[in-house]
Design a protein around this motif. Structure first.
Motif, PDB file in Angstrom:
ATOM      1  N   VAL A 161      46.572  48.187  50.190  1.00 13.43           N
ATOM      2  CA  VAL A 161      45.406  47.454  50.712  1.00 13.43           C
ATOM      3  C   VAL A 161      44.125  48.170  50.288  1.00 13.43           C
ATOM      4  CG1 VAL A 161      44.188  46.702  52.783  1.00 13.43           C
ATOM      5  CG2 VAL A 161      46.678  46.489  52.652  1.00 13.43           C
ATOM      6  N   GLY A 162      43.204  47.386  49.732  1.00 14.15           N
ATOM      7  CA  GLY A 162      41.926  47.949  49.300  1.00 14.15           C
ATOM      8  C   GLY A 162      41.946  48.420  47.861  1.00 14.15           C
ATOM      9  N   LYS A 163      43.081  48.263  47.196  1.00 11.73           N
ATOM     10  CA  LYS A 163      43.201  48.712  45.801  1.00 11.73           C
ATOM     11  C   LYS A 163      43.393  47.506  44.877  1.00 11.73           C
ATOM     12  CE  LYS A 163      45.212  53.185  47.067  1.00 11.73           C
ATOM     13  NZ  LYS A 163      45.173  53.009  48.524  1.00 11.73           N
ATOM     14  N   SER A 164      43.264  47.758  43.591  1.00  8.88           N
ATOM     15  CA  SER A 164      43.385  46.705  42.589  1.00  8.88           C
ATOM     16  C   SER A 164      44.746  46.029  42.667  1.00  8.88           C
ATOM     17  CB  SER A 164      43.182  47.295  41.189  1.00  8.88           C
ATOM     18  OG  SER A 164      43.667  46.420  40.195  1.00  8.88           O
ATOM     19  N   ALA A 165      44.744  44.696  42.714  1.00 11.62           N
ATOM     20  CA  ALA A 165      45.997  43.953  42.795  1.00 11.62           C
ATOM     21  C   ALA A 165      46.806  44.110  41.509  1.00 11.62           C
ATOM     22  CB  ALA A 165      45.715  42.479  43.056  1.00 11.62           C
ATOM     23  N   ALA A 166      46.128  44.159  40.366  1.00 10.93           N
ATOM     24  CA  ALA A 166      46.821  44.308  39.086  1.00 10.93           C
ATOM     25  C   ALA A 166      47.538  45.651  39.021  1.00 10.93           C
ATOM     26  CB  ALA A 166      45.828  44.177  37.935  1.00 10.93           C
ATOM     27  N   THR A 167      46.854  46.702  39.470  1.00  9.42           N
ATOM     28  CA  THR A 167      47.458  48.040  39.480  1.00  9.42           C
ATOM     29  C   THR A 167      48.636  48.088  40.451  1.00  9.42           C
ATOM     30  OG1 THR A 167      45.334  49.051  38.953  1.00  9.42           O
ATOM     31  CG2 THR A 167      47.027  50.491  39.885  1.00  9.42           C
ATOM     32  N   ALA A 168      48.443  47.484  41.619  1.00 11.39           N
ATOM     33  CA  ALA A 168      49.493  47.473  42.638  1.00 11.39           C
ATOM     34  C   ALA A 168      50.725  46.736  42.148  1.00 11.39           C
ATOM     35  CB  ALA A 168      48.967  46.820  43.911  1.00 11.39           C
ATOM     36  N   ALA A 169      50.529  45.563  41.542  1.00 10.99           N
ATOM     37  CA  ALA A 169      51.651  44.755  41.077  1.00 10.99           C
ATOM     38  C   ALA A 169      52.468  45.488  40.022  1.00 10.99           C
ATOM     39  CB  ALA A 169      51.152  43.428  40.527  1.00 10.99           C
ATOM     40  N   LYS A 170      51.770  46.143  39.092  1.00 10.40           N
ATOM     41  CA  LYS A 170      52.476  46.873  38.029  1.00 10.40           C
ATOM     42  C   LYS A 170      53.285  48.026  38.606  1.00 10.40           C
ATOM     43  CE  LYS A 170      51.917  49.126  33.546  1.00 10.40           C
ATOM     44  NZ  LYS A 170      52.916  50.149  33.858  1.00 10.40           N
ATOM     45  N   ALA A 171      52.675  48.778  39.537  1.00 10.76           N
ATOM     46  CA  ALA A 171      53.360  49.920  40.138  1.00 10.76           C
ATOM     47  C   ALA A 171      54.592  49.473  40.923  1.00 10.76           C
ATOM     48  CB  ALA A 171      52.399  50.686  41.044  1.00 10.76           C
ATOM     49  N   LEU A 172      54.457  48.377  41.640  1.00 17.96           N
ATOM     50  CA  LEU A 172      55.579  47.869  42.437  1.00 17.96           C
ATOM     51  C   LEU A 172      56.715  47.368  41.549  1.00 17.96           C
ATOM     52  CD1 LEU A 172      53.521  45.966  45.168  1.00 17.96           C
ATOM     53  CD2 LEU A 172      54.825  48.072  45.494  1.00 17.96           C
ATOM     54  N   GLU A 173      56.359  46.665  40.488  1.00 23.74           N
ATOM     55  CA  GLU A 173      57.392  46.166  39.561  1.00 23.74           C
ATOM     56  C   GLU A 173      58.078  47.322  38.841  1.00 23.74           C
ATOM     57  OE1 GLU A 173      55.166  43.459  37.180  1.00 23.74           O
ATOM     58  OE2 GLU A 173      55.377  41.789  38.608  1.00 23.74           O
ATOM     59  N   ASP A 174      57.308  48.339  38.465  1.00 21.46           N
ATOM     60  CA  ASP A 174      57.887  49.514  37.813  1.00 21.46           C
ATOM     61  C   ASP A 174      58.861  50.239  38.742  1.00 21.46           C
ATOM     62  OD1 ASP A 174      56.454  48.983  35.547  1.00 21.46           O
ATOM     63  OD2 ASP A 174      54.921  50.513  35.883  1.00 21.46           O
ATOM     64  N   ALA A 175      58.630  50.105  40.048  1.00 20.60           N
ATOM     65  CA  ALA A 175      59.507  50.749  41.035  1.00 20.60           C
ATOM     66  C   ALA A 175      60.732  49.890  41.346  1.00 20.60           C
ATOM     67  CB  ALA A 175      58.721  51.029  42.315  1.00 20.60           C
ATOM     68  N   GLY A 176      60.845  48.728  40.676  1.00 18.72           N
ATOM     69  CA  GLY A 176      62.015  47.880  40.872  1.00 18.72           C
ATOM     70  C   GLY A 176      61.872  46.882  41.999  1.00 18.72           C
ATOM     71  N   LEU A 177      60.652  46.630  42.425  1.00 21.29           N
ATOM     72  CA  LEU A 177      60.408  45.683  43.508  1.00 21.29           C
ATOM     73  C   LEU A 177      59.922  44.348  42.950  1.00 21.29           C
ATOM     74  CD1 LEU A 177      58.588  48.166  45.895  1.00 21.29           C
ATOM     75  CD2 LEU A 177      60.922  47.329  46.132  1.00 21.29           C
ATOM     76  N   VAL A 178      60.135  43.287  43.717  1.00 20.48           N
ATOM     77  CA  VAL A 178      59.667  41.947  43.336  1.00 20.48           C
ATOM     78  C   VAL A 178      58.325  41.710  44.019  1.00 20.48           C
ATOM     79  CG1 VAL A 178      60.160  39.482  43.416  1.00 20.48           C
ATOM     80  CG2 VAL A 178      62.032  41.119  43.111  1.00 20.48           C
ATOM     81  N   VAL A 179      57.340  41.286  43.243  1.00 14.72           N
ATOM     82  CA  VAL A 179      55.985  41.109  43.782  1.00 14.72           C
ATOM     83  C   VAL A 179      55.675  39.614  43.946  1.00 14.72           C
ATOM     84  CG1 VAL A 179      53.533  41.561  43.439  1.00 14.72           C
ATOM     85  CG2 VAL A 179      55.233  43.238  42.687  1.00 14.72           C
ATOM     86  N   ASP A 180      55.242  39.256  45.131  1.00 17.09           N
ATOM     87  CA  ASP A 180      54.824  37.885  45.429  1.00 17.09           C
ATOM     88  C   ASP A 180      53.323  37.906  45.704  1.00 17.09           C
ATOM     89  OD1 ASP A 180      54.724  35.194  46.128  1.00 17.09           O
ATOM     90  OD2 ASP A 180      55.255  35.604  48.220  1.00 17.09           O
ATOM     91  N   ILE A 181      52.550  37.253  44.836  1.00 14.25           N
ATOM     92  CA  ILE A 181      51.087  37.244  44.959  1.00 14.25           C
ATOM     93  C   ILE A 181      50.639  35.993  45.723  1.00 14.25           C
ATOM     94  CG2 ILE A 181      48.894  37.174  43.719  1.00 14.25           C
ATOM     95  CD1 ILE A 181      50.273  39.798  43.348  1.00 14.25           C
ATOM     96  N   GLN A 182      49.864  36.220  46.771  1.00 16.62           N
ATOM     97  CA  GLN A 182      49.266  35.119  47.546  1.00 16.62           C
ATOM     98  C   GLN A 182      47.753  35.318  47.531  1.00 16.62           C
ATOM     99  OE1 GLN A 182      51.143  32.786  49.331  1.00 16.62           O
ATOM    100  NE2 GLN A 182      53.136  33.655  48.809  1.00 16.62           N
ATOM    101  N   GLU A 183      47.028  34.333  47.029  1.00 18.05           N
ATOM    102  CA  GLU A 183      45.570  34.454  46.979  1.00 18.05           C
ATOM    103  C   GLU A 183      44.949  33.960  48.293  1.00 18.05           C
ATOM    104  OE1 GLU A 183      44.302  32.397  43.417  1.00 18.05           O
ATOM    105  OE2 GLU A 183      44.248  34.317  42.356  1.00 18.05           O
ATOM    106  N   VAL A 184      44.002  34.743  48.792  1.00 19.56           N
ATOM    107  CA  VAL A 184      43.352  34.398  50.061  1.00 19.56           C
ATOM    108  C   VAL A 184      41.853  34.681  49.958  1.00 19.56           C
ATOM    109  CG1 VAL A 184      45.419  34.903  51.445  1.00 19.56           C
ATOM    110  CG2 VAL A 184      43.758  36.728  51.006  1.00 19.56           C
ATOM    111  N   PHE A 185      41.100  33.961  50.760  1.00 25.33           N
ATOM    112  CA  PHE A 185      39.665  34.278  50.866  1.00 25.33           C
ATOM    113  C   PHE A 185      39.503  35.507  51.745  1.00 25.33           C
ATOM    114  CE2 PHE A 185      39.393  29.651  49.953  1.00 25.33           C
ATOM    115  CZ  PHE A 185      38.592  29.725  48.818  1.00 25.33           C
ATOM    116  N   SER A 186      38.512  36.314  51.425  1.00 23.59           N
ATOM    117  CA  SER A 186      38.269  37.508  52.244  1.00 23.59           C
ATOM    118  C   SER A 186      36.803  37.881  52.196  1.00 23.59           C
ATOM    119  CB  SER A 186      39.103  38.684  51.738  1.00 23.59           C
ATOM    120  OG  SER A 186      38.760  39.873  52.420  1.00 23.59           O
ATOM    121  N   ASN A 187      36.259  38.169  53.376  1.00 28.43           N
ATOM    122  CA  ASN A 187      34.876  38.646  53.462  1.00 28.43           C
ATOM    123  C   ASN A 187      34.813  40.164  53.363  1.00 28.43           C
ATOM    124  OD1 ASN A 187      33.754  36.051  53.868  1.00 28.43           O
ATOM    125  ND2 ASN A 187      34.331  36.125  56.038  1.00 28.43           N
TER     126      ASN A 187
END
Length: 211
Positions: free
Chosen positions: A141-167
């Motif tokens: 949380v609070g970090k780049s989604a692209a960086t997070a997704a790559k790190a999670l996939e490299d760790a063998g996890l499945v990433v599900d991206i949900q786009e949301v509005f945020s203030n």
């Protein structure tokens, strides 16, 4: 003459020189002799026979091969029995992580695929699952989604991206994560709620309208 260990071609030539005939009376599998090598003779070497008589021979068919049965998903005991039925010997077992098979269930045979040809009496190593491989999940949380997704996939996890509005988070930044930081397993799904930035509302046209 002693013909055992000779090829049929060589033995035939020697028998003809000595005045005998050869007859292939049968063939057998052999772990020590290549195909077409004589394993035994009748009469055996040293016996007296008359010129022109026939020597019956048994020739090698080479090693006997079997197809490796598919033991994936079986218990080690069942897999050992299945392998023994095709003369294979389980020399040892080896544990590996598996996202597909529960702990204690056979993953396969090390280095050999189901259906592959194996030698008679060959020793094999049975691969047994020790369950899913644990992975320590970071709070993204609070970090780049692209960086997070790559790190999670490299760790063998499945990433599900949900786009949301945020203030609170800029566009492309992880606004929420499920599950949060902690221990998960390879193959698990991590849902990242990625900020699209704040939601803007379209102001209605009010000019010329009465209160």
């Amino acid at each position: 003459p002693n013909l055992v260990g000779l090829s049929m071609e060589t033995a035939t030539a020697q028998a003809q020189v000595a005045g005998f005939k050869l007859n292939i009376a049968g063939s057998e599998f052999s772990d020590t002799q290549e195909p077409d090598i004589i394993l035994e003779t009748d009469p055996p070497a040293g016996d007296r026979i008359e010129p022109g008589e026939t020597i019956n021979v048994i020739v090698s068919k080479g090693k006997e091969f079997y197809e490796l049965p598919d033991v994936r998903g079986a218990t080690p005991e069942t897999a050992t029995t299945m392998l023994a039925e095709v003369t294979l010997v389980v020399a040892s077992t080896k544990e590996e992580f598996s996202s597909k098979y529960d702990e204690g269930i056979v993953i396969g045979v090390e280095g050999v695929k189901p259906g592959a040809k194996v030698n008679n009496g060959q020793e094999v190593v049975l691969l047994v699952s020790k369950g899913k491989e644990p992975v320590e999940l970071t709070n993204w949380v609070g970090k780049s989604a692209a960086t997070a997704a790559k790190a999670l996939e490299d760790a063998g996890l499945v990433v599900d991206i949900q786009e949301v509005f945020s203030n609170n988070y800029a566009r492309g930044v992880v606004a929420a994560q499920n599950p949060g930081a902690g221990s998960v397993f390879k193959g698990d799904t991590v849902t990242l709620s990625v900020s699209k930035g704040p939601e803007f509302l379209t102001m209605p046209k009010v000019i010329g309208l009465t209160k």
